[in-house]
Design a protein around this motif. Structure first.
Motif, PDB file in Angstrom:
ATOM      1  N   SER A   1       0.808  -1.223   0.000  1.00 13.71           N
ATOM      2  CA  SER A   1       0.000   0.000   0.000  1.00 13.71           C
ATOM      3  C   SER A   1       0.840   1.271   0.000  1.00 13.71           C
ATOM      4  N   LEU A   2       2.161   1.141   0.164  1.00  8.32           N
ATOM      5  CA  LEU A   2       3.019   2.317   0.250  1.00  8.32           C
ATOM      6  C   LEU A   2       3.177   3.000  -1.106  1.00  8.32           C
ATOM      7  N   GLU A   3       3.455   4.289  -1.043  1.00  6.86           N
ATOM      8  CA  GLU A   3       3.761   5.034  -2.255  1.00  6.86           C
ATOM      9  C   GLU A   3       5.106   4.562  -2.818  1.00  6.86           C
ATOM     10  N   PRO A   4       5.324   4.702  -4.138  1.00  8.77           N
ATOM     11  CA  PRO A   4       6.570   4.214  -4.751  1.00  8.77           C
ATOM     12  C   PRO A   4       7.838   4.741  -4.085  1.00  8.77           C
ATOM     13  N   GLU A   5       7.847   6.013  -3.691  1.00  4.81           N
ATOM     14  CA  GLU A   5       9.063   6.553  -3.083  1.00  4.81           C
ATOM     15  C   GLU A   5       9.334   5.933  -1.717  1.00  4.81           C
ATOM     16  N   ARG A   6       8.269   5.590  -0.990  1.00  3.89           N
ATOM     17  CA  ARG A   6       8.457   4.934   0.307  1.00  3.89           C
ATOM     18  C   ARG A   6       8.922   3.493   0.115  1.00  3.89           C
ATOM     19  N   LYS A   7       8.447   2.846  -0.937  1.00  7.39           N
ATOM     20  CA  LYS A   7       8.921   1.496  -1.238  1.00  7.39           C
ATOM     21  C   LYS A   7      10.427   1.506  -1.514  1.00  7.39           C
ATOM     22  N   LEU A  35      16.169  -8.188  -8.477  1.00  5.15           N
ATOM     23  CA  LEU A  35      15.103  -8.822  -7.698  1.00  5.15           C
ATOM     24  C   LEU A  35      13.813  -8.035  -7.862  1.00  5.15           C
ATOM     25  N   PRO A  36      12.756  -8.646  -8.356  1.00  6.59           N
ATOM     26  CA  PRO A  36      11.483  -7.931  -8.539  1.00  6.59           C
ATOM     27  C   PRO A  36      10.903  -7.482  -7.204  1.00  6.59           C
ATOM     28  N   TRP A  37      10.040  -6.481  -7.265  1.00  5.54           N
ATOM     29  CA  TRP A  37       9.436  -5.931  -6.046  1.00  5.54           C
ATOM     30  C   TRP A  37       8.691  -7.004  -5.252  1.00  5.54           C
ATOM     31  N   GLU A  38       7.996  -7.902  -5.924  1.00  5.35           N
ATOM     32  CA  GLU A  38       7.255  -8.938  -5.209  1.00  5.35           C
ATOM     33  C   GLU A  38       8.191  -9.783  -4.360  1.00  5.35           C
ATOM     34  N   TYR A  39       9.364 -10.085  -4.886  1.00  2.20           N
ATOM     35  CA  TYR A  39      10.343 -10.878  -4.130  1.00  2.20           C
ATOM     36  C   TYR A  39      10.888 -10.064  -2.966  1.00  2.20           C
ATOM     37  N   GLN A  40      11.235  -8.810  -3.213  1.00  2.00           N
ATOM     38  CA  GLN A  40      11.729  -7.953  -2.140  1.00  2.00           C
ATOM     39  C   GLN A  40      10.678  -7.804  -1.048  1.00  2.00           C
ATOM     40  N   LYS A  41       9.439  -7.588  -1.461  1.00  2.38           N
ATOM     41  CA  LYS A  41       8.349  -7.417  -0.502  1.00  2.38           C
ATOM     42  C   LYS A  41       8.182  -8.656   0.367  1.00  2.38           C
ATOM     43  N   SER A  42       8.246  -9.818  -0.256  1.00  4.89           N
ATOM     44  CA  SER A  42       8.091 -11.067   0.497  1.00  4.89           C
ATOM     45  C   SER A  42       9.214 -11.252   1.511  1.00  4.89           C
ATOM     46  N   LEU A  43      10.449 -10.947   1.097  1.00  2.00           N
ATOM     47  CA  LEU A  43      11.581 -11.098   2.007  1.00  2.00           C
ATOM     48  C   LEU A  43      11.482 -10.137   3.184  1.00  2.00           C
ATOM     49  N   ILE A  44      11.158  -8.880   2.899  1.00  6.73           N
ATOM     50  CA  ILE A  44      11.064  -7.877   3.959  1.00  6.73           C
ATOM     51  C   ILE A  44       9.933  -8.218   4.916  1.00  6.73           C
ATOM     52  N   LEU A  55      -3.172  -9.062  18.451  1.00  6.57           N
ATOM     53  CA  LEU A  55      -3.349  -7.935  17.533  1.00  6.57           C
ATOM     54  C   LEU A  55      -4.528  -8.199  16.595  1.00  6.57           C
ATOM     55  N   PRO A  56      -5.518  -7.316  16.553  1.00  6.27           N
ATOM     56  CA  PRO A  56      -6.675  -7.538  15.678  1.00  6.27           C
ATOM     57  C   PRO A  56      -6.280  -7.491  14.211  1.00  6.27           C
ATOM     58  N   SER A  57      -6.911  -8.329  13.421  1.00  2.48           N
ATOM     59  CA  SER A  57      -6.551  -8.455  12.008  1.00  2.48           C
ATOM     60  C   SER A  57      -6.661  -7.136  11.262  1.00  2.48           C
ATOM     61  N   GLU A  58      -7.693  -6.351  11.573  1.00  2.00           N
ATOM     62  CA  GLU A  58      -7.893  -5.113  10.834  1.00  2.00           C
ATOM     63  C   GLU A  58      -6.812  -4.068  11.143  1.00  2.00           C
ATOM     64  N   ALA A  59      -6.180  -4.187  12.315  1.00  2.00           N
ATOM     65  CA  ALA A  59      -5.136  -3.229  12.696  1.00  2.00           C
ATOM     66  C   ALA A  59      -3.735  -3.733  12.393  1.00  2.00           C
ATOM     67  N   LEU A  60      -3.620  -5.002  12.056  1.00  7.48           N
ATOM     68  CA  LEU A  60      -2.302  -5.618  11.936  1.00  7.48           C
ATOM     69  C   LEU A  60      -1.419  -4.966  10.865  1.00  7.48           C
ATOM     70  N   PRO A  61      -1.921  -4.649   9.664  1.00  7.34           N
ATOM     71  CA  PRO A  61      -1.037  -3.991   8.685  1.00  7.34           C
ATOM     72  C   PRO A  61      -0.456  -2.677   9.198  1.00  7.34           C
ATOM     73  N   THR A  62      -1.286  -1.882   9.878  1.00  6.64           N
ATOM     74  CA  THR A  62      -0.809  -0.613  10.426  1.00  6.64           C
ATOM     75  C   THR A  62       0.225  -0.848  11.516  1.00  6.64           C
ATOM     76  N   VAL A  63      -0.030  -1.845  12.363  1.00  9.83           N
ATOM     77  CA  VAL A  63       0.919  -2.168  13.424  1.00  9.83           C
ATOM     78  C   VAL A  63       2.246  -2.617  12.839  1.00  9.83           C
TER      79      VAL A  63
END
Length: 310
Positions: free
Chosen positions: A185-191, A218-227, A247-255
């Motif tokens: 969900s991050l903007e490209p510059e934050r990625k 390394l494609p972004w999908e691979y980098q994302k998975s590793l991170i 941790l509630p599921s709906e809050a977990l990405p933010t956490v």
């Protein structure tokens, strides 16, 4: 074949038993029960070799197990029913296959990374440094897995180790998926700013020598998975099952994103302390790393909640 060995060549104490006899067949299939050892590590064999109908064969006449611990190097050697029965009967510690073999999956991911980035001759040149670095990384991760399982067992001694292993794997997978969603969900510059976090997963010889190429190869999908996987493992291993599962599921990405941000902040604070003139700087620095990230996350969440309420 071994069966063709001349038995006359054996010493007086030597014995050759082949499976084409009833005695040999039984000896092979019962060896894991008969041999008394400190640890039994099945690294092959048939699935369900120890199962719900024969688990008592693993016990000696006095009711104690023939080994003090089972580490399942082979998948599915012991069935869930047998694990539970042995735990209830004699409290036998069993390190489940998913924990015992976890480093195999991680090793494969590191092999894939190297194969994507390096040419054959480059890998051959890097191999003397890369392989020991991979082994060191696997040992460190195995130590974290074992330490967390043992820590959870001390908190919940009534729960069998295989059950804790399953809960640990599910918790890490849940956090990994949430972290991946948050990163996506991050903007490209934050990625792009996340790139240094690849150092958390890739061994130093590869990252230091080919970091520029890695970023391109390394494609972004691979980098994302590793991170995401690396972050999830650190969160669960460091903070434990109770916090991760609460941790509630709906809050977990933010956490996850907040944990990542605070982790970098706490690391800098710990480094500042470590390089200071404080007498207990090393101890304070270690305590910051161990407990500071969660405290900072909870403090940030509390502050955010108070601001919203106001």
């Amino acid at each position: 074949p071994l069966s063709a060995l001349d038995r006359a060549a054996l010493s007086p104490s030597g014995l050759l038993t082949t499976v084409d006899t009833e005695e040999g067949f039984h000896a092979r299939n019962s060896m894991h029960n008969r041999v008394v050892a400190d640890a039994f590590i099945p690294a092959g064999g048939r699935p369900s070799a120890i199962n719900g109908s024969n688990w008592r064969d693993f016990l000696l006449p006095d009711g104690t197990p023939s080994a003090k611990v089972i580490v399942e190097g082979a998948n599915l050697f012991v069935t869930p029913e047998a694990r539970q029965a042995l735990f209830e009967e004699c409290g036998l510690p069993i390190i489940k296959d998913s924990s015992a073999n976890k480093c195999g999956v991680i090793c494969s991911s590191l092999e894939i990374a190297a194969s994507i980035v390096l040419e054959r001759d480059e890998f051959v040149a890097l191999k003397p440094a890369y392989v020991p670095a991979v082994v060191d990384r696997l040992r460190a991760l195995a130590r974290l897995e074992a330490s967390r399982i043992m820590a959870e067992s001390r908190l919940r001694p009534h729960v069998p180790l295989p059950k804790l292993s399953e809960q640990l794997s599910l918790a890490i997978l849940r956090v990994t998926n949430a972290a991946a969603d948050a990163l996506e969900s991050l903007e490209p510059e934050r990625k792009e700013r996340l790139w240094p976090l690849m150092r958390e997963h890739l061994p130093a010889p590869l990252f230091d020598a080919y970091s520029t190429r890695i970023a391109e190869a390394l494609p972004w999908e691979y980098q994302k998975s590793l991170i995401a996987a690396s972050l999830a493992s650190r969160l669960v291993y460091r903070e434990g099952l109770s916090w991760a599962e609460s941790l509630p599921s709906e809050a977990l990405p933010t956490v996850c994103l907040e944990y990542l941000r605070q982790e970098q902040r706490i690391r800098q604070l710990a480094e500042d302390v470590r390089t200071s003139s404080l007498g207990e700087r090393d101890e304070v620095s270690e305590l910051l790393i161990r407990g500071g990230v969660r405290a900072a996350v909870e403090s940030a969440e509390h502050t955010r909640g108070a601001a919203i309420a106001a």
